[in-house]
Design a protein around this motif. Structure first.
Motif, short mmCIF file in Angstrom:
data_model
loop_
_atom_site.label_atom_id
_atom_site.label_comp_id
_atom_site.label_asym_id
_atom_site.label_seq_id
_atom_site.Cartn_x
_atom_site.Cartn_y
_atom_site.Cartn_z
N GLU A 183 -0.91 14.45 -15.45
CA GLU A 183 -0.47 15.30 -14.33
C GLU A 183 -0.62 14.51 -13.03
OE1 GLU A 183 -2.81 18.83 -14.28
OE2 GLU A 183 -4.67 17.77 -13.92
N PHE A 184 0.17 14.92 -12.02
CA PHE A 184 0.18 14.18 -10.76
C PHE A 184 -1.09 14.48 -9.96
CE2 PHE A 184 1.73 13.90 -6.24
CZ PHE A 184 1.80 12.51 -6.21
N PRO A 185 -1.86 13.49 -9.61
CA PRO A 185 -3.09 13.75 -8.87
C PRO A 185 -2.78 13.93 -7.38
CG PRO A 185 -2.89 11.41 -9.36
CD PRO A 185 -1.66 12.06 -9.90
N GLN A 186 -3.29 14.99 -6.79
CA GLN A 186 -3.03 15.22 -5.37
C GLN A 186 -3.79 14.23 -4.50
OE1 GLN A 186 -0.68 17.06 -4.29
NE2 GLN A 186 -0.22 18.01 -6.28
N VAL A 187 -5.04 13.98 -4.90
CA VAL A 187 -5.86 13.04 -4.14
C VAL A 187 -6.19 11.85 -5.04
CG1 VAL A 187 -7.92 12.79 -2.71
CG2 VAL A 187 -6.93 15.08 -3.10
N VAL A 188 -5.99 10.66 -4.51
CA VAL A 188 -6.31 9.47 -5.32
C VAL A 188 -7.19 8.51 -4.52
CG1 VAL A 188 -4.30 9.48 -6.85
CG2 VAL A 188 -4.15 8.38 -4.62
N PRO A 246 0.83 -1.21 0.00
CA PRO A 246 0.00 0.00 0.00
C PRO A 246 0.87 1.26 0.00
CG PRO A 246 -0.72 -1.53 1.72
CD PRO A 246 0.55 -2.06 1.19
N LYS A 247 0.36 2.28 -0.61
CA LYS A 247 0.97 3.62 -0.58
C LYS A 247 2.29 3.74 -1.36
CE LYS A 247 -2.29 5.24 1.85
NZ LYS A 247 -3.26 5.87 0.96
N VAL A 248 2.63 2.77 -2.18
CA VAL A 248 3.87 2.93 -2.97
C VAL A 248 3.60 3.79 -4.20
CG1 VAL A 248 5.03 0.79 -2.21
CG2 VAL A 248 3.46 0.74 -4.16
N GLY A 249 2.34 4.01 -4.52
CA GLY A 249 2.00 4.92 -5.63
C GLY A 249 1.42 4.24 -6.85
N LYS A 250 0.84 3.07 -6.73
CA LYS A 250 0.26 2.35 -7.89
C LYS A 250 -0.84 3.18 -8.56
CE LYS A 250 -0.92 -1.14 -5.23
NZ LYS A 250 -0.32 -0.68 -3.95
N THR A 251 -1.81 3.61 -7.69
CA THR A 251 -2.95 4.35 -8.25
C THR A 251 -2.47 5.66 -8.86
OG1 THR A 251 -4.19 3.37 -6.42
CG2 THR A 251 -5.30 5.07 -7.69
N SER A 252 -1.51 6.30 -8.18
CA SER A 252 -1.00 7.57 -8.72
C SER A 252 -0.34 7.39 -10.08
CB SER A 252 0.03 8.17 -7.75
OG SER A 252 -0.54 8.34 -6.49
N LEU A 253 0.37 6.30 -10.24
CA LEU A 253 1.04 6.03 -11.53
C LEU A 253 0.00 5.94 -12.65
CD1 LEU A 253 3.74 3.36 -10.57
CD2 LEU A 253 4.16 5.62 -11.57
N ILE A 254 -1.07 5.20 -12.40
CA ILE A 254 -2.10 5.03 -13.43
C ILE A 254 -2.75 6.37 -13.74
CG2 ILE A 254 -4.27 3.88 -13.99
CD1 ILE A 254 -3.41 1.57 -12.17
N MET A 255 -3.08 7.12 -12.68
CA MET A 255 -3.74 8.41 -12.89
C MET A 255 -2.82 9.39 -13.61
SD MET A 255 -6.69 7.96 -11.04
CE MET A 255 -7.35 9.24 -10.03
N SER A 256 -1.54 9.35 -13.27
CA SER A 256 -0.57 10.24 -13.94
C SER A 256 -0.48 9.92 -15.43
CB SER A 256 0.82 10.07 -13.34
OG SER A 256 0.86 10.61 -12.07
N ASP A 260 -5.54 -1.88 -11.57
CA ASP A 260 -4.94 -1.49 -10.29
C ASP A 260 -5.30 -2.54 -9.22
OD1 ASP A 260 -3.67 -0.02 -8.39
OD2 ASP A 260 -5.17 1.59 -8.28
N TYR A 261 -4.55 -2.52 -8.11
CA TYR A 261 -4.87 -3.41 -6.99
C TYR A 261 -4.81 -2.61 -5.70
CZ TYR A 261 -3.95 -6.55 -3.09
OH TYR A 261 -3.98 -7.16 -1.87
N SER A 262 -5.74 -2.91 -4.80
CA SER A 262 -5.71 -2.27 -3.48
C SER A 262 -6.07 -3.29 -2.42
CB SER A 262 -6.69 -1.09 -3.45
OG SER A 262 -6.96 -0.76 -2.10
N GLU A 263 -5.17 -3.44 -1.48
CA GLU A 263 -5.38 -4.38 -0.39
C GLU A 263 -6.64 -4.01 0.40
OE1 GLU A 263 -1.86 -6.26 2.16
OE2 GLU A 263 -2.73 -4.48 3.10
N ALA A 264 -6.88 -2.68 0.51
CA ALA A 264 -8.00 -2.20 1.30
C ALA A 264 -9.33 -2.57 0.66
CB ALA A 264 -7.90 -0.69 1.46
N GLU A 265 -9.36 -2.66 -0.67
CA GLU A 265 -10.64 -2.88 -1.35
C GLU A 265 -10.81 -4.28 -1.89
OE1 GLU A 265 -11.54 -0.02 -4.32
OE2 GLU A 265 -11.90 1.57 -2.84
N GLN A 266 -9.74 -5.05 -1.97
CA GLN A 266 -9.86 -6.37 -2.62
C GLN A 266 -9.44 -7.51 -1.71
OE1 GLN A 266 -7.73 -4.77 -6.11
NE2 GLN A 266 -9.05 -6.15 -7.30
#
Ligand code: GDP
Ligand code: MG
Length: 689
Positions: free
Chosen positions: A28-33, A13-23, A57-63
């Motif tokens: 542009e870098f998303p402040q909130v993801v 978690p928090k290594v930036g997976k979702t941010s990479l996809i959104m970027s 994407d994968y998220s431990e919190a949601e999957q």
């Protein structure tokens, strides 16, 4: 090529997976993801490799763990993301993620993995030192990349590498531990080298290299680039360049270099152009193009271009120029095949030289036979030889001519075919095999040297029919005729062979004829084999001659292969002639090509006469249509009738038996009657005036 690519991002978690996809998506870098980005699909035309790409994407919190396992098994490539400033996330790569992926994927078809070090904007140093040993340890790791979702650094590159890892995987090509190409890749490239070495001298010269470049990359190399390539090879491998051309060793080195420098898409382009799939096997679509439809009553033949290609293949392998392929030369020719397609039976199916080696003629005959009997196999073989690539055709299928429906040929009394099939029937021991082998120019003594297991039920060679070269394909039918299949019966002419010295032999022929061919229009020929032996009376109600007469067959043809030299081939020419002209049942059987009859036939069959004849027919047809209207010119009408008479008399002559003396008697009598009648008519017409 693949239909699409599915990329999965995993990691702590928090290594930036979702941010990479959104970027990547918004540039542009998303402040909130969110915890997890929605699955996105990038359309083919905006991806570098032109393949639709799904990013997941994968998220431990949601999957759940189950959902993760299912995503891992669905993915084509997996990016394990860590944060370069987070040691724990790096450790987890090997302690958790790689084992997890391995547990959820097939051992044989491991998904490629890419290590992604995110947040490179936060550190001065690189994580590569820690990562490289990991890369060396796990072969499934395709590559690694450091990037920053914040600075948008290496983001598109990351997804490009992921795509490339799927489309041009290194796995099948290269073994990183041994630092060399894998055997399957070497084998495929060696075949490609041999196919491209047009003169078979073991060196790709400038012409061949240019041709190769053009076929693979649609552009020839400029001469400087060609020299540069050769210089690189020269510097790195001994014997890589020879006589200013690239040797196999050099060619393989070059590809190893491409792969080592991460340019394995170059090697893949070459492999795919030559028909290979992802497993480095020749693709089914390449070997068996589906475009060919062969309706019933049609046959398959090779066209002129295909023969030219096969001729060039023969020339390139007949190194000693003796117009025959020695066992070594044959082996070399089929080196580009995954197996040896021609067994020892082929040497007894086609013409060979004194040493028993397949001659040029025999080689083409065997190709003709394969095309006729099993066109799919022929396409497969042409695929191995690289026909479509060397001849710059879309597929092997263009090498094949599907002939016109035989029923139309019979209707029009004309055929464009060049292969005719003759099925040979006869009791066991009647001399069928001898009859087949004699067509290959082998007398009995020679035939006795062939071992039983290498015998063939086919023999194919050429025969000249009125100046045209045709193939005659003889097929020996198994004598147990209660089990005759449709293919045993389907042919252009039937041969009924009996042993003239065996009184029980003829009955079989009579039986086959009556059961299968009596009520058909199939031309049949009776062969009285072993004519060198004492002829005996056949135990049958009719003598063979009477039988033939009764059923309007040509008289039995005496035949022997027990000769000092090669057996006489006239009978095969006769058979081909009959197969070509099945409608001309009563024609003279002479096909010596020397006598007046044959010269006349050649003349009549010549294109010029055929055109004139066709023109005359059209003229007559239009004239006779005119006559249907009331005409007051009786003179022109009668003279035209005279002309018609003459014309039909002439065409009749061509079909008649010019050899027999009664024929000439009839001709002279006919001519007298014609002259007298003509003169009488002429006088009547004059009186009318
Ligand atoms: P995920 O849990 O792996 O999907 O990680 P997120 O995308 O939610 O990112 C976690 C945190 O790291 C967020 O606060 C992001 O803003 C931040 N972050 C993501 N990528 C970068 C990056 O490249 N550089 C920096 N400095 N921060 C990043
Ligand atoms: Mg997330």
């Amino acid at each position: 090529m693949r239909k699409d690519v599915r990329i999965l991002l995993v990691g702590e978690p928090k290594v930036g997976k979702t941010s990479l996809i959104m970027s990547l998506v918004s540039e542009e870098f998303p402040q909130v993801v969110p915890y997890r980005a929605e699955e996105i699909t990038i359309p083919a035309d905006v991806t570098p490799e032109r393949v639709p790409t799904h990013i997941v994407d994968y998220s431990e919190a949601e999957q759940t763990d189950e959902q993760l396992s299912s995503e891992i098994s669905k993915a084509n490539v997996i990016c394990i993301v860590y944060a370069v400033n987070n040691k724990k996330s790096i450790e987890k790569v090997t302690s958790h993620w790689i084992p997890l992926i391995n547990d959820n994927t097939d051992k044989d078809s491991r998904v490629p993995v890419i290590l992604v070090g995110n947040k490179s904007d936060l550190v001065e140093h690189s994580s590569m030192e820690t990562i490289l040993p990991v890369m060396n340890q796990y072969t499934e790791i395709e590559t690694c990349v450091e990037c920053s979702a914040k600075n948008l650094k290496n983001i598109s590159e990351l997804f490009y590498y992921a795509q490339k890892a799927v489309l041009h995987p290194t796995g099948p090509l290269y073994c990183p531990e041994e630092k060399q190409m894998k055997p399957a890749c070497i084998k495929a490239l060696t075949r490609i080298f041999k196919v491209s070495d047009l003169d078979n001298d073991g060196i790709l010269n400038d012409n061949e290299l240019n041709f190769f470049q053009r076929t693979c990359f649609n552009a020839p190399l400029v001469s400087q680039a060609l020299e540069d390539v050769k210089n690189v090879v020269r510097k790195n491998v001994i014997d890589g360049v020879c006589d200013n051309g690239l040797t196999l060793k050099g060619f393989l080195f070059l590809h190893t270099l491409f792969i080592q420098r991460g340019r394995h898409e170059t090697t893949w382009t070459v492999l795919r152009r030559f028909g290979y799939d992802d497993d480095l096997e020749l693709h089914q679509d390449y070997l068996f193009p589906l475009t060919l439809k062969v309706p019933p009553d049609c046959t398959t033949e090779l066209n002129h271009n295909a023969y030219l290609f096969l001729q060039s293949v023969f020339d390139k392998h007949d190194k000693d120029r003796d117009c025959a392929l020695s066992p070594e030369e044959l082996k070399d020719l089929f080196d580009v095949f995954p197996y040896m397609p021609w067994g020892p039976d082929v040497n007894n199916t086609v013409c060979t030289n004194d040493e028993g080696w397949i001659t040029y003629q025999g080689y083409l005959s065997q190709w003709t036979l394969t095309t006729y009997l099993d066109v799919q196999r022929c396409l497969e073989y042409l695929g191995y030889l690289g026909y479509s690539i060397i001849s710059e055709q879309e597929s092997q299928a263009v090498a094949i001519t599907v002939t016109r429906d035989k029923k139309i040929d019979l209707q029009k009394k004309q055929t464009q075919r060049s292969v005719f099939r003759c099925n040979v029937f006869g009791d066991s021991g009647s001399g069928k095999s001898g009859f087949l082998q004699a067509f290959l120019g082998r007398n009995l003594t020679r035939q006795n040297t062939v071992s039983e297991e290498h015998m063939s039920y086919y023999a194919i060679s050429t025969a000249y029919v009125y100046g045209q070269e045709k193939y005659l394909l003889l097929h020996e039918v198994f004598p147990d005729f209660d089990v005759l299949s449709d293919t045993d019966l389907a042919c252009d002419i039937v041969c009924l062979v009996y042993d003239a010295s065996n009184p029980h032999s003829f009955e079989y022929c009579a039986r086959v004829f009556k059961q299968y061919f009596m009520d058909t229009k199939m031309p049949c020929m009776m062969i009285a084999a072993k004519s060198d032996l004492q002829e005996t009376k056949q135990l049958y109600a009719l003598t063979p001659l009477e039988f033939c007469r009764k059923h309007k067959m040509p008289p039995p043809q005496a035949f022997t292969c027990n000769t000092a030299d090669a057996p006489c081939k006239d009978i095969y020419t006769k058979l081909t002639t009959m197969a070509m002209h099945p409608h001309a049942r009563l024609r003279c059987m002479c096909t010596c090509n020397r006598c007046t009859f044959c010269h006349l036939q050649n003349f009549i069959n010549s294109e010029l006469v055929q055109t004139v004849k066709a023109k005359l027919y059209t003229a007559i047809l239009s004239r006779s249509l005119l006559f249907q209207r009331p005409s007051n010119s009786s003179v022109s009408q009668s003279s035209f009738t005279l002309f018609l008479l003459f014309f039909f008399a002439f065409t009749h002559v061509t079909q008649a038996d010019l050899k027999s003396s009664t024929f000439w008697l009839r001709v002279s009598a006919g001519a007298t009657v014609f002259a007298v009648l003509g003169f009488a008519m002429y006088r009547v017409l004059l009186k009318q005036r």
